[in-house]
Structure formats: structure tokens, C-alpha cells
Design an enzyme around this catalytic site. Structure first.
Site, PDB file in Angstrom:
ATOM      1  N   GLU A 134       0.823  -1.219   0.000  1.00 24.07           N
ATOM      2  CA  GLU A 134       0.000   0.000   0.000  1.00 24.07           C
ATOM      3  C   GLU A 134       0.860   1.274   0.000  1.00 24.07           C
ATOM      4  O   GLU A 134       0.360   2.351  -0.308  1.00 24.07           O
ATOM      5  CB  GLU A 134      -0.986  -0.029   1.180  1.00 24.07           C
ATOM      6  CG  GLU A 134      -1.855  -1.278   1.114  1.00 24.07           C
ATOM      7  CD  GLU A 134      -3.061  -1.298   2.060  1.00 24.07           C
ATOM      8  OE1 GLU A 134      -3.521  -0.230   2.463  1.00 24.07           O
ATOM      9  OE2 GLU A 134      -3.531  -2.408   2.357  1.00 24.07           O
ATOM     10  N   TYR A 158      -2.675   4.828   7.277  1.00 23.07           N
ATOM     11  CA  TYR A 158      -1.970   3.551   7.468  1.00 23.07           C
ATOM     12  C   TYR A 158      -0.778   3.462   6.526  1.00 23.07           C
ATOM     13  O   TYR A 158       0.357   3.226   6.962  1.00 23.07           O
ATOM     14  CB  TYR A 158      -2.928   2.371   7.224  1.00 23.07           C
ATOM     15  CG  TYR A 158      -2.216   1.039   7.030  1.00 23.07           C
ATOM     16  CD1 TYR A 158      -1.494   0.461   8.068  1.00 23.07           C
ATOM     17  CD2 TYR A 158      -2.275   0.361   5.802  1.00 23.07           C
ATOM     18  CE1 TYR A 158      -0.839  -0.762   7.888  1.00 23.07           C
ATOM     19  CE2 TYR A 158      -1.630  -0.856   5.624  1.00 23.07           C
ATOM     20  CZ  TYR A 158      -0.910  -1.412   6.664  1.00 23.07           C
ATOM     21  OH  TYR A 158      -0.261  -2.615   6.489  1.00 23.07           O
TER      22      TYR A 158
END
Ligand code: NAD
Ligand code: TYD
Length: 351
Positions: A134, A158
């Protein structure tokens, strides 16, 4: 060879598979599992190996550098596999500070403790940081993939916190010579995943006849990897990976969320003995996640060509095993939903 290996986050999903693998496969290693036991830590994940003589559990926060220093000294740690993190994107949107604290400052504290304890004697030492795909941001639809050269472009709190931790790991290699390795892996699935993530949440909701909240139109794409394939890659890279390198790990297995959800429903209904399509009516389209990355897809060629790793579990087979595991271990899910799992540590370790 004897080793004293510190694994952080071993009470979580991926960490518990890594700890079990290392404890069982390397009886000469001492495996120290360090975990704070946040809501995501569940020591019952490791019940089957907790009595092994080469396994030790330490409840500690990776942000607490004094405790880290003491643990490095007490166990003469010579290798680190760092998985402890806040890991759920939706929670990071609600509470980004906890993510910055654990993922950035906690990783920094662990790097500093390792650097101080090893004190320039890098021989045989290894600091292996587990990260995510990610950090690379989002891909458009089509045939483009994340490679190790893809520029970091995180979008969620995150992924921003994981990207920052990756940068600190590289900085500790480039500045002080710490022997580091980083891997960036795609979405994992399998037993012991906390039922806030898509697959275990939806299995739990199907068995309890609760709605299945699909974000947006369900068109986002993820690349799914069976967790034991990830654990096998981590074992290989810890032992054979090149210092200062990073490796992408992925399943070569892209699914649109809505297609995955439909396969999950038909697999679960079949195993439960429900007529085909019974649970499709539980699908509920809800508001999209803020900043929802459209597509992740990994090019894992480097890992395959340099170290010979490739995924071994085919998706339909892995999903079937996963659904069966959750349905057969409904008490594991119920203990989480009721909060009973939070007592496990006190009951087993504080007798
Ligand atoms: P998880 O949330 O299931 O487990 C995280 C563990 O870390 C828990 O046991 C928790 O108690 C512990 N922890 C959290 N904060 C801590 C702190 N301050 N000090 C000590 N321990 C702490 O996470 P997971 O899905 O197993 O992910 C593990 C690692 O792999 C993470 O670093 C994550 O970024 C990375 N990763 C996960 C995936 C995935 O699909 N789940 C994919 C790629 C990379
Ligand atoms: P998730 O398991 O949270 O992993 P990540 O966000 O790290 O990829 O989510 C996987 C995909 O499923 C993601 O595109 C968001 C979507 N999703 C839903 O549609 N509904 C849900 O309830 C959850 C938890 C996720």
C-alpha cells in the site's frame, strides 16, 4: 546454528503464522515473541506452540525503548523480524495518531535498540521489516504492476505510516550500516485474521446472517496471497535475502472486491449446506472508504528469479481452506466478538 530471534507482533494474524513456522522448523532457535497485545493481538492464536522450549512470550510496547534494550540484552538478540503494527486502514482514518506512534515511532525505537545492542558488529545480524504494497499508492485498471522501483505514493494514514517506517529502516542502513531488509506484500488471507478485515468479517457475518457491507460499488481490486505463502517467503528472505534490498511479495491473484465477495458467499453457502445464492441478499452497498485505493497488484519477479519463491496455494483452494477453518473455529470468532479473547493472557500467563 543457534539464533536468538526477536519477532514483533507475533500474536497478530501474520505474526502468529511466522512464529509457529519458526518455532516448529528451527528447534535450535530461541524465538522471542514481543507483542503489546492491542485489540489485534490474540495469544490463543499460538496455543498449540506456547509450551515449546524454544518459544518465549514478552508483553511489551515497541515504543518503549528501555524495555526493548532490556530484551535485546536478556535474550542476546541477533535477528529481528518486525511485524508489530497497527494494520487496519479504516481505523487509521478514524485515529491516525495511534498509527504514527506505533508504526513510525515504534519502528524507530526498535531500529535504535538493535543498532545500540549490535554496536557496529553486524556479523550475522539481520533487521527484517515487514511492510505492505500500500506504500506504492494505487494503480489504474490494466496491466501495470508495483515493482521494487515504483515510487512511494501512500494515500491512507496507514500506508503513510508504513511508508515512513520503511524510510527509517533504509535510513538506518544507509546512515549507520544496520543490516536491513524490507518486504512489501499484498493482501493476506487465511486463519487467525482479525474479523475486521474483509474476508473473516464477511464469513462471520454470513454465519450470523448479518449484512455484508461492500464499500462503494465493490470495484476496487486487491491481490490476495495465502498467509502461509507469506510466512514461507519471510522465512526464505530472512535467511537468504540480500542486505539493504527490498522485495515485493504477491499472489499474482487480482480480484475485484464484488467478485471475491460472490465467490466467498457461494463457498460459504456450499460448506454450510445452504442452497446456492442464499446469502447474496446480505450484500449491502455502503458509502465508499475515504481515499479508497482503486487497485493493488504486485510484480514479484525479483523474489522468484533471485530466491525461487512463488505462491503455492491457488486462490479457490486457499479460500475453501480459510472458510472451513473459520466455520470449524466459530468459538475463535465468538471469543473475539464477545471480548473473551482479551482474558487469554491473564488466564494462561499470569497463573
Ligand atoms: P495484525 O493487526 O493482525 O497484528 C498486529 C500485531 O501487532 C498484534 O498482535 C498487535 O497486538 C501488535 N502490536 C500493535 N501495536 C503494537 C505495539 N505498539 N507494540 C507491540 N506490539 C504491537 O496485523 P497483520 O495483518 O498480521 O500484519 C502484520 C504486519 O504485516 C504489519 O506490519 C502489516 O503492516 C504487514 N502487512 C499486512 C498485510 C495484510 O494483508 N494483513 C499485508 C502486507 C503487510
Ligand atoms: P481490507 O481487508 O480492510 O484490506 P485493505 O484495506 O488493507 O486492502 O479491505 C480489502 C478490500 O475490501 C478493500 O478494497 C476495502 C474493502 N472492504 C469492503 O468493501 N467492506 C468491508 O467491510 C471491509 C473491511 C473492506
Amino acid at each position: 546454528m543457534q539464533r536468538n530471534l526477536l519477532i514483533t507482533g507475533g500474536a497478530g494474524f501474520i505474526g502468529s503464522h511466522v512464529v509457529r513456522r519458526m518455532v516448529e522448523k528451527y528447534p535450535d532457535y530461541r524465538i522471542v515473541n514481543l507483542d503489546k497485545l492491542t485489540y489485534a493481538g490474540n495469544l490463543s492464536n499460538l496455543q498449540d506452540i506456547e509450551e515449546y522450549p524454544n518459544y518465549v512470550f514478552e508483553r511489551a510496547d515497541i515504543c518503549d525503548i528501555e524495555t526493548l534494550r532490556a530484551i535485546f540484552r536478556r535474550y542476546q538478540i541477533d535477528g529481528v523480524i518486525h511485524l508489530a503494527a497497527e494494520s487496519h486502514v479504516d481505523r487509521s482514518i478514524a485515529d491516525p495518531f495511534t498509527f504514527a506512534r506505533t508504526n513510525v515511532l515504534g519502528t524507530l525505537a526498535l531500529l535504535q535498540a538493535a543498532k545500540e545492542y549490535w554496536n557496529g558488529d553486524w556479523n550475522g545480524k539481520r533487521f527484517y521489516h515487514i511492510s505492505t504494497d500500500e506504500v506504492y499508492g494505487a494503480l489504474p485498471l490494466g496491466g501495470e504492476f508495483f515493482t521494487e522501483q515504483t515510487k512511494y505514493d501512500p494515500h491512507s494514514p496507514y500506508s503513510a505510516s508504513k511508508a515512513s517506517s520503511d524510510h527509517f529502516v533504509r535510513a538506518f542502513h544507509d546512515t549507520y550500516g544496520l543490516p536491513t531488509i524490507i518486504t512489501n506484500c499484498s493482501n493476506n488471507y487465511g486463519p487467525y485474521q482479525f474479523p475486521e478485515k474483509l474476508i473473516p468479517l464477511f464469513i462471520d457475518n454470513i454465519r450470523n446472517r448479518k449484512p455484508l457491507p461492500v464499500y462503494g460499488r465493490g470495484e476496487n481490486i486487491r491481490d490476495w496471497l495465502y498467509v502461509e505463502d507469506h510466512a514461507r517467503a519471510i522465512d526464505l528472505i530472512f535467511h537468504k535475502g540480500k542486505i539493504a534490498e527490498s522485495y515485493n511479495i504477491g499472489g499474482c491473484n487480482e480480484w475485484r472486491n464484488i467478485d471475491l465477495v460472490k465467490l466467498l458467499i457461494s463457498t460459504t453457502d456450499r460448506i454450510l449446506g445452504n442452497p446456492e445464492g442464499t446469502s447474496e441478499s446480505l450484500i449491502t452497498y455502503v458509502a465508499d472508504r475515504a481515499g479508497h485505493d482503486l487497485r493493488y497488484a504486485i510484480d514479484a519477479r525479483k523474489l522468484r528469479e533471485e530466491l525461487g519463491w512463488s505462491p503455492s496455494v491457488q486462490f479457490e483452494e486457499g479460500l475453501e481452506k480459510t472458510v472451513k477453518w473459520y466455520l470449524e473455529n466459530g468459538n475463535w470468532l465468538d471469543d473475539i466478538t464477545s471480548g473473551r479473547y482479551l482474558n487469554y493472557y491473564e488466564e494462561r500467563y499470569k497463573r
